[in-house]
Design a protein around this motif. Structure first.
Motif, mmCIF file in Angstrom:
data_model
loop_
_atom_site.group_PDB
_atom_site.id
_atom_site.type_symbol
_atom_site.label_atom_id
_atom_site.label_comp_id
_atom_site.label_asym_id
_atom_site.label_seq_id
_atom_site.Cartn_x
_atom_site.Cartn_y
_atom_site.Cartn_z
ATOM 1 N N GLU A 255 -9.054 15.032 1.884
ATOM 2 C CA GLU A 255 -9.484 13.795 1.224
ATOM 3 C C GLU A 255 -10.198 12.879 2.220
ATOM 4 O O GLU A 255 -9.692 12.603 3.306
ATOM 5 C CB GLU A 255 -8.272 13.060 0.644
ATOM 6 C CG GLU A 255 -8.621 11.746 -0.048
ATOM 7 C CD GLU A 255 -7.397 10.990 -0.533
ATOM 8 O OE1 GLU A 255 -7.576 9.902 -1.116
ATOM 9 O OE2 GLU A 255 -6.262 11.471 -0.310
ATOM 10 N N PHE A 256 -11.391 12.421 1.843
ATOM 11 C CA PHE A 256 -12.114 11.413 2.620
ATOM 12 C C PHE A 256 -11.793 10.044 2.021
ATOM 13 O O PHE A 256 -12.095 9.800 0.850
ATOM 14 C CB PHE A 256 -13.623 11.653 2.553
ATOM 15 C CG PHE A 256 -14.097 12.876 3.292
ATOM 16 C CD1 PHE A 256 -14.594 12.782 4.583
ATOM 17 C CD2 PHE A 256 -14.053 14.131 2.692
ATOM 18 C CE1 PHE A 256 -15.041 13.908 5.264
ATOM 19 C CE2 PHE A 256 -14.494 15.263 3.353
ATOM 20 C CZ PHE A 256 -14.988 15.153 4.646
ATOM 21 N N VAL A 257 -11.195 9.163 2.800
ATOM 22 C CA VAL A 257 -10.866 7.836 2.270
ATOM 23 C C VAL A 257 -11.897 6.788 2.680
ATOM 24 O O VAL A 257 -11.780 5.621 2.309
ATOM 25 C CB VAL A 257 -9.451 7.387 2.714
ATOM 26 C CG1 VAL A 257 -8.399 8.338 2.185
ATOM 27 C CG2 VAL A 257 -9.355 7.272 4.232
ATOM 28 N N GLY A 258 -12.917 7.215 3.446
ATOM 29 C CA GLY A 258 -13.988 6.300 3.816
ATOM 30 C C GLY A 258 -13.609 5.386 4.967
ATOM 31 O O GLY A 258 -12.535 5.502 5.559
ATOM 32 N N PRO A 259 -14.501 4.447 5.296
ATOM 33 C CA PRO A 259 -14.221 3.509 6.392
ATOM 34 C C PRO A 259 -13.064 2.586 6.041
ATOM 35 O O PRO A 259 -12.898 2.192 4.882
ATOM 36 C CB PRO A 259 -15.534 2.729 6.529
ATOM 37 C CG PRO A 259 -16.213 2.870 5.210
ATOM 38 C CD PRO A 259 -15.810 4.206 4.670
ATOM 39 N N VAL A 260 -12.249 2.259 7.038
ATOM 40 C CA VAL A 260 -11.087 1.400 6.796
ATOM 41 C C VAL A 260 -11.095 0.231 7.778
ATOM 42 O O VAL A 260 -11.384 0.396 8.957
ATOM 43 C CB VAL A 260 -9.758 2.182 6.936
ATOM 44 C CG1 VAL A 260 -9.611 3.194 5.820
ATOM 45 C CG2 VAL A 260 -9.662 2.886 8.283
ATOM 46 N N THR A 261 -10.790 -0.949 7.263
ATOM 47 C CA THR A 261 -10.660 -2.122 8.130
ATOM 48 C C THR A 261 -9.233 -2.272 8.637
ATOM 49 O O THR A 261 -9.001 -2.898 9.663
ATOM 50 C CB THR A 261 -11.062 -3.404 7.372
ATOM 51 O OG1 THR A 261 -10.264 -3.522 6.197
ATOM 52 C CG2 THR A 261 -12.528 -3.363 6.976
ATOM 53 N N ASP A 262 -8.280 -1.683 7.920
ATOM 54 C CA ASP A 262 -6.867 -1.774 8.300
ATOM 55 C C ASP A 262 -6.354 -0.382 8.673
ATOM 56 O O ASP A 262 -5.925 0.391 7.822
ATOM 57 C CB ASP A 262 -6.048 -2.350 7.144
ATOM 58 C CG ASP A 262 -4.562 -2.483 7.490
ATOM 59 O OD1 ASP A 262 -4.231 -2.398 8.692
ATOM 60 O OD2 ASP A 262 -3.750 -2.651 6.564
ATOM 61 N N VAL A 263 -6.420 -0.053 9.967
ATOM 62 C CA VAL A 263 -5.990 1.272 10.434
ATOM 63 C C VAL A 263 -4.496 1.465 10.214
ATOM 64 O O VAL A 263 -4.041 2.555 9.864
ATOM 65 C CB VAL A 263 -6.341 1.453 11.925
ATOM 66 C CG1 VAL A 263 -5.813 2.786 12.452
ATOM 67 C CG2 VAL A 263 -7.852 1.380 12.121
ATOM 68 N N SER A 264 -3.709 0.404 10.399
ATOM 69 C CA SER A 264 -2.260 0.528 10.216
ATOM 70 C C SER A 264 -1.926 0.942 8.785
ATOM 71 O O SER A 264 -0.968 1.679 8.549
ATOM 72 C CB SER A 264 -1.558 -0.787 10.562
ATOM 73 O OG SER A 264 -1.944 -1.824 9.673
ATOM 74 N N GLY A 265 -2.734 0.499 7.835
ATOM 75 C CA GLY A 265 -2.501 0.856 6.440
ATOM 76 C C GLY A 265 -2.694 2.334 6.184
ATOM 77 O O GLY A 265 -1.890 2.971 5.494
ATOM 78 N N VAL A 266 -3.745 2.922 6.749
ATOM 79 C CA VAL A 266 -3.998 4.348 6.520
ATOM 80 C C VAL A 266 -3.002 5.206 7.292
ATOM 81 O O VAL A 266 -2.653 6.311 6.860
ATOM 82 C CB VAL A 266 -5.457 4.709 6.887
ATOM 83 C CG1 VAL A 266 -5.654 4.861 8.382
ATOM 84 C CG2 VAL A 266 -5.889 5.994 6.193
ATOM 85 N N LEU A 267 -2.493 4.705 8.419
ATOM 86 C CA LEU A 267 -1.496 5.462 9.178
ATOM 87 C C LEU A 267 -0.190 5.623 8.400
ATOM 88 O O LEU A 267 0.565 6.563 8.641
ATOM 89 C CB LEU A 267 -1.225 4.791 10.526
ATOM 90 C CG LEU A 267 -2.311 4.981 11.598
ATOM 91 C CD1 LEU A 267 -2.011 4.144 12.831
ATOM 92 C CD2 LEU A 267 -2.453 6.447 11.980
ATOM 93 N N LYS A 268 0.064 4.716 7.471
ATOM 94 C CA LYS A 268 1.263 4.839 6.638
ATOM 95 C C LYS A 268 1.216 6.092 5.767
ATOM 96 O O LYS A 268 2.250 6.586 5.324
ATOM 97 C CB LYS A 268 1.408 3.601 5.746
ATOM 98 C CG LYS A 268 1.741 2.324 6.496
ATOM 99 C CD LYS A 268 1.839 1.145 5.535
ATOM 100 C CE LYS A 268 2.128 -0.151 6.293
ATOM 101 N NZ LYS A 268 2.190 -1.325 5.382
#
Length: 370
Positions: A255-268
């Motif tokens: 899955e590509f979730v695209g660019p993220v401004t909140d890295v901590s959120g995607v690490l969850k």
């Protein structure tokens, strides 16, 4: 007493590790200083985050350049003299006490402009170990490295790069390791689940970051009927190529979730963070992953060795070795309980070493330079 003025010259507000680092650093420094962010390549999706902190923003570039296509690079070269003049005028008007630059274009234009504007302290922060062609290397030495009053290396490997290929005197270099908001990333901690392990890569979709290598390892695993879920967070020039590779090899669960401004959120969303980069100056995402209590599988390169203890807080595989990467992933898929000893060691690392990398400590070290 008036606050000292600090101007950070950066390329743009794109979603990269350097930009995320500068966002945190400026937020920490803005309490005690008047801080301004000046871009030489335009805007970007992180600009809205910079506007949330008390930082003034100025775009020196007359056009917003956010693409890596040749024609856009050519346009930037044509516009560079105008950008430079606007930057000099801005610095002479604001009269900052310190100018700090990051990344190639900002270094060359920013340090030279600060020198012409007679700014007393000109600090160049070297984040990467990117090899430059003769002309670009000479230009950086002539207009940036030579004229900077201080040079910050974000790791020991970067200091060696500055001292040897770029021939910067060692007494001019200070190592200040990158930092993050430790409390924020600790909230991203999530125990490893026993089934449906999620692997993830967080970073620009560029060849140097190793996404293709990861997909090749995934192909090996899927031939063994092992198809873990995978998350790619980021954007870049390689996205279409990666999507074509996935389709042509019938790879599943990517899955590509695209660019993220909140890295901590995607690490969850991730259980095991993979960093298959061919080269890194520091590897900020490794630090973010460790503090978020993620097990990390990374390339055995100098920057990763500075942070990871192999067999304790992560696994290092031979750089560009697809079989070794697949083997490390396979081990956790088939035996998830392996994670327990790693988690104990990571927990110990967070309590003993983690505070060293907190953004507040980073800001304190920069204040000493100021």
């Amino acid at each position: 007493m008036a606050k000292k003025k600090i101007v950070f010259v950066m390329n743009n507000f794109w979603l990269g590790g350097t930009e995320q680092l500068l966002l945190g650093l400026m937020a920490a420094l803005s309490i005690d200083y008047q801080v301004a962010a000046v871009t030489v390549l335009g805007a970007g999706p992180l600009e809205s985050e910079f506007k949330k902190i008390p930082v003034s923003i100025y775009h020196a570039s007359p056009v917003f350049f956010v693409s890596k296509k040749f024609i856009v690079k050519l346009l930037w070269v044509i516009a560079a003299p105008v950008t430079f003049i606007r930057l000099v005028i801005f610095l002479r008007k604001v009269k900052p006490d310190v100018v700090v630059t990051s990344l190639y274009q900002a270094d060359v234009l920013g340090i030279f402009a600060a020198w012409l504007a007679r700014i007393p302290k000109r600090i160049l922060v070297q984040h990467d170990i990117q090899w430059l062609g003769f002309f670009r290397k000479y230009l950086k030495w002539l207009l940036a490295l030579r004229l900077a009053t201080h040079i910050v290396a974000v790791s020991a490997v970067v200091k060696n790069f500055l001292a040897l290929p770029l021939r910067v005197p060692e007494n001019k270099i200070t190592i200040i390791y990158n930092g993050i908001n430790v409390a924020k990333f600790e909230k991203a901690a999530k125990p490893l689940i026993k089934q449906d392990i999620v692997f993830g890569i967080v970073g620009r979709l560029e060849p140097v970051k190793g996404h293709k290598l990861f997909l090749q390892a995934l192909k090996i695993l899927q031939k063994e009927n092992l198809a873990p879920k995978v998350i790619f967070a980021g954007d870049g020039t390689q996205k279409k190529d990666l999507e074509q590779y996935i389709q042509s090899n019938s790879l599943r669960n990517v899955e590509f979730v695209g660019p993220v401004t909140d890295v901590s959120g995607v690490l969850k969303l991730i259980d095991i963070l993979v960093v298959p980069s061919a080269e890194e100056g520091f590897g900020l995402v490794l630090l973010e992953g460790l503090v978020s209590r993620k097990i990390i599988i990374a390339s055995d390169i100098e920057a990763c060795r500075e942070l990871l203890a192999p067999g304790e807080t992560g696994i290092l595989f031979e750089n560009k070795n697809t079989e070794q990467l697949a083997g490390a992933m396979r081990a956790f898929i088939l035996e998830p309980t392996l994670a327990k000893s790693y988690h104990r060691n990571i927990e110990k690392w967070i309590h003993e070493t983690g505070p060293k990398y907190d953004i507040k400590n980073l800001a304190t070290k920069y204040q000493k330079l100021f």
